[in-house]
Motif scaffolding. Structure first.
Motif, mmCIF file in Angstrom:
data_model
loop_
_atom_site.group_PDB
_atom_site.id
_atom_site.type_symbol
_atom_site.label_atom_id
_atom_site.label_comp_id
_atom_site.label_asym_id
_atom_site.label_seq_id
_atom_site.Cartn_x
_atom_site.Cartn_y
_atom_site.Cartn_z
ATOM 1 N N LEU A 10 0.806 -1.220 0.000
ATOM 2 C CA LEU A 10 0.000 0.000 0.000
ATOM 3 C C LEU A 10 0.840 1.273 0.000
ATOM 4 O O LEU A 10 0.705 2.120 -0.887
ATOM 5 N N THR A 11 1.682 1.432 1.017
ATOM 6 C CA THR A 11 2.399 2.700 1.179
ATOM 7 C C THR A 11 3.286 3.011 -0.023
ATOM 8 O O THR A 11 3.325 4.149 -0.500
ATOM 9 N N SER A 12 3.998 1.967 -0.533
ATOM 10 C CA SER A 12 4.879 2.216 -1.678
ATOM 11 C C SER A 12 4.070 2.569 -2.923
ATOM 12 O O SER A 12 4.476 3.412 -3.724
ATOM 13 N N ALA A 13 2.897 1.936 -3.094
ATOM 14 C CA ALA A 13 2.086 2.193 -4.283
ATOM 15 C C ALA A 13 1.564 3.621 -4.314
ATOM 16 O O ALA A 13 1.390 4.201 -5.390
ATOM 17 N N VAL A 14 1.286 4.191 -3.148
ATOM 18 C CA VAL A 14 0.772 5.564 -3.101
ATOM 19 C C VAL A 14 1.856 6.554 -2.696
ATOM 20 O O VAL A 14 1.557 7.692 -2.328
ATOM 21 N N SER A 15 3.130 6.116 -2.764
ATOM 22 C CA SER A 15 4.231 6.978 -2.310
ATOM 23 C C SER A 15 4.289 8.287 -3.092
ATOM 24 O O SER A 15 4.618 9.341 -2.537
ATOM 25 N N GLY A 16 3.954 8.225 -4.404
ATOM 26 C CA GLY A 16 3.965 9.451 -5.196
ATOM 27 C C GLY A 16 2.939 10.451 -4.692
ATOM 28 O O GLY A 16 3.241 11.653 -4.561
ATOM 29 N N ALA A 17 1.726 9.978 -4.378
ATOM 30 C CA ALA A 17 0.680 10.863 -3.868
ATOM 31 C C ALA A 17 1.042 11.410 -2.493
ATOM 32 O O ALA A 17 0.798 12.583 -2.186
ATOM 33 N N LEU A 18 1.647 10.568 -1.645
ATOM 34 C CA LEU A 18 2.050 11.019 -0.307
ATOM 35 C C LEU A 18 3.153 12.076 -0.407
ATOM 36 O O LEU A 18 3.150 13.057 0.352
ATOM 37 N N THR A 19 4.084 11.853 -1.332
ATOM 38 C CA THR A 19 5.162 12.830 -1.526
ATOM 39 C C THR A 19 4.598 14.183 -1.927
ATOM 40 O O THR A 19 5.021 15.236 -1.430
ATOM 41 N N SER A 20 3.606 14.162 -2.814
ATOM 42 C CA SER A 20 2.983 15.403 -3.259
ATOM 43 C C SER A 20 2.162 16.065 -2.159
ATOM 44 O O SER A 20 2.239 17.275 -1.945
ATOM 45 N N GLU A 21 1.384 15.264 -1.418
ATOM 46 C CA GLU A 21 0.492 15.802 -0.385
ATOM 47 C C GLU A 21 1.258 16.458 0.755
ATOM 48 O O GLU A 21 0.920 17.535 1.228
ATOM 49 N N PHE A 22 2.324 15.765 1.226
ATOM 50 C CA PHE A 22 3.051 16.245 2.405
ATOM 51 C C PHE A 22 4.400 16.868 2.050
ATOM 52 O O PHE A 22 5.183 17.174 2.949
ATOM 53 N N HIS A 23 4.666 17.019 0.747
ATOM 54 C CA HIS A 23 5.918 17.630 0.281
ATOM 55 C C HIS A 23 7.133 16.912 0.882
ATOM 56 O O HIS A 23 8.026 17.533 1.471
ATOM 57 N N LEU A 24 7.140 15.595 0.734
ATOM 58 C CA LEU A 24 8.194 14.787 1.339
ATOM 59 C C LEU A 24 9.460 14.813 0.493
ATOM 60 O O LEU A 24 9.404 14.684 -0.734
ATOM 61 N N THR A 25 10.583 14.946 1.159
ATOM 62 C CA THR A 25 11.868 14.747 0.498
ATOM 63 C C THR A 25 12.188 13.253 0.539
ATOM 64 O O THR A 25 11.563 12.483 1.270
ATOM 65 N N SER A 26 13.204 12.842 -0.218
ATOM 66 C CA SER A 26 13.582 11.424 -0.198
ATOM 67 C C SER A 26 14.058 11.002 1.185
ATOM 68 O O SER A 26 13.875 9.850 1.594
ATOM 69 N N ALA A 27 14.655 11.950 1.939
ATOM 70 C CA ALA A 27 15.127 11.635 3.289
ATOM 71 C C ALA A 27 13.969 11.339 4.234
ATOM 72 O O ALA A 27 14.099 10.541 5.166
ATOM 73 N N VAL A 28 12.812 11.969 4.000
ATOM 74 C CA VAL A 28 11.627 11.728 4.843
ATOM 75 C C VAL A 28 10.831 10.538 4.315
ATOM 76 O O VAL A 28 10.258 9.767 5.100
ATOM 77 N N LEU A 29 10.796 10.349 2.985
ATOM 78 C CA LEU A 29 10.030 9.256 2.403
ATOM 79 C C LEU A 29 10.554 7.902 2.862
ATOM 80 O O LEU A 29 9.760 6.985 3.139
ATOM 81 N N ALA A 30 11.866 7.749 2.971
ATOM 82 C CA ALA A 30 12.442 6.461 3.369
ATOM 83 C C ALA A 30 11.925 5.988 4.727
ATOM 84 O O ALA A 30 11.480 4.845 4.859
ATOM 85 N N PRO A 31 11.955 6.849 5.800
ATOM 86 C CA PRO A 31 11.403 6.372 7.075
ATOM 87 C C PRO A 31 9.892 6.151 7.045
ATOM 88 O O PRO A 31 9.384 5.299 7.774
#
Length: 422
Positions: A10-31
């Motif tokens: 689930l989380t990996s499949a929607v990772s693009g949407a989560l990155t956009s919604e919360f403005h995640l950097t790669s350093a935050v996306l990994a955890p």
């Protein structure tokens, strides 16, 4: 099991949407990606051990309740921290689901149908993967003014709550009850199962009779027994296996949307490719049905791992649509022949009294390794590209093949008691 697979992807499949919604950097996306698997690591150890102490059925109910509540909380995440915490708690709940199911099915199914029926259970569960893939295409949009990814989280919570109610009808494992000295309860459940079989027109063979004067002692159920001969060799084999198999199995499923983005495809296109390649998961699981009883399980695991390595390298170095989808589909199909084989295998090589502890404990290592995987593979992806990511994955799969091929015992067609003493 459907919702465990749903959660893993689930989380990996929607990772693009989560990155956009919360403005995640790669350093935050990994955890954020890792938090679910860290929770799974802890949940697998705790609930897996609980299943050998208080019973399979009770542990089943606890893990689903935790997951359902946490997944619903995740749908209301206002920020990345809330999301990370809710994903961690959801992981606690769902962490032991697959090894618990493996232990329960090994307890309940007859030796000559154990592999086939367990493979059927996984085939149904892996339908979750393409469903998540296609749902993820809507994660970047909105429905009724609410972000699509929030609906996807809420669906997982609702579905697992329904399964919680269905599970109240499951009987406890008679093998487990007998192993812990609760013989009358085991006999009562077994008698009901026999009566149901007789009503269905089946003939029952007479069981092997035990000396009525022999004392009934609960089997040794401590964790220590897994680290003493003859089980120590199998425990260490499965620990090594679980560390390295995640790079091949979860490495692809978790990172494929990011790998396609790194190849230059737009988010919507990469999600479509991901959904198409994810169709291989239920197809591969279905293909395993005639294989798991026809071939010795350890060799089926080794053969499917070799196929994964070949298709993975081809996928990693492909740069056009057709080979990407074809090799991605073949990879996921081979990986689910592998997954079905090893899930059956990991439960049937340990005795009943510690079956859930062993399966969940070694499986927990895979959850921790999966949590660490983004920190290893994402920097490599960024530095040298997708091809070299799959070179590393291929190396890990070679270790898996050698580990099982050289050390693993034979199991196909044997009762679980015979496998343990083999």
């Amino acid at each position: 099991m459907f919702f465990d697979i749903y959660e893993v992807f689930l989380t990996s499949a929607v990772s693009g949407a989560l990155t956009s919604e919360f403005h995640l950097t790669s350093a935050v996306l990994a955890p954020v990606l890792a938090s679910t698997f860290v929770g799974m690591f802890i949940g697998s150890i705790v609930l897996g051990r609980m299943a050998d102490r208080v019973g399979r059925r009770r542990a089943f109910m606890i893990n689903l309740a935790l997951y359902s509540l946490a997944s619903l909380a995740g749908a209301f995440s206002p920020n990345a921290v809330w999301l990370m915490i809710s994903r961690f708690v959801a992981g606690l709940g769902v962490g032991a689901e697959l090894p618990l199911a493996d232990a329960y099915l090994s307890d309940m199914l007859p030796a000559r149908q154990r592999g086939r029926y367990t493979a059927w259970a996984y085939t149904i569960s892996f339908i979750a993967v393409p469903i998540v893939g296609f749902l993820a295409r809507g994660s970047v949009g909105h429905l009724a003014g609410i972000a699509g990814w929030r609906w996807i989280f809420a669906l997982g919570a609702l579905g697992s709550a329904i399964v919680f109610l269905l599970r109240t009808t499951l009987p406890e494992s008679p093998r487990w009850l007998e192993a812990v000295g609760r013989g009358p309860e085991a006999d009562s459940i077994t008698s009901r199962i026999e009566a149901e079989a007789l009503r269905g027109g089946h003939r029952l063979t007479e069981p092997t009779r035990r000396d009525p004067e022999a004392p009934v002692r609960p089997a040794r159920a401590g964790v220590r027994v897994l680290l003493t001969p003859p089980l120590r060799r199998r425990t260490l084999m499965m620990a090594v296996f679980q560390v390295f198999q995640v790079f091949g199995y979860y490495g692809f499923g978790t990172l494929v949307p990011l790998i396609l983005a790194a190849k230059g495809y737009a988010l919507s296109t990469s999600l479509l490719f991901t959904a198409l390649t994810f169709l291989g998961y239920p197809v591969g699981s279905l293909l395993s049905l005639p294989l798991v009883e026809r071939f010795e399980r350890k060799y089926l695991v080794v053969g499917s791992v070799v196929a994964m390595a070949a298709f993975g390298l081809a996928f990693g170095f492909s740069n056009s649509m057709v080979p990407i989808v074809i090799f991605g589909f073949l990879y996921t199909a081979a990986s689910n022949v592998f997954a079905n084989g090893y899930h059956i295998y990991q439960a049937e090589i340990f005795p009943t009294a510690v079956r859930s502890t062993a399966a969940s404990g070694t499986y927990a290592i895979s959850r921790l390794a999966t949590g660490a995987m983004p920190f290893i593979l994402l920097p490599i992806l960024a530095a040298v590209g997708a091809g070299w990511v799959f070179v590393i994955i291929c190396g890990a799969l070679v270790v898996v093949a050698l580990d099982i091929g050289l050390i693993g015992p034979r199991t196909t067609g044997l009762s679980t008691e015979d496998v343990v003493v083999a």
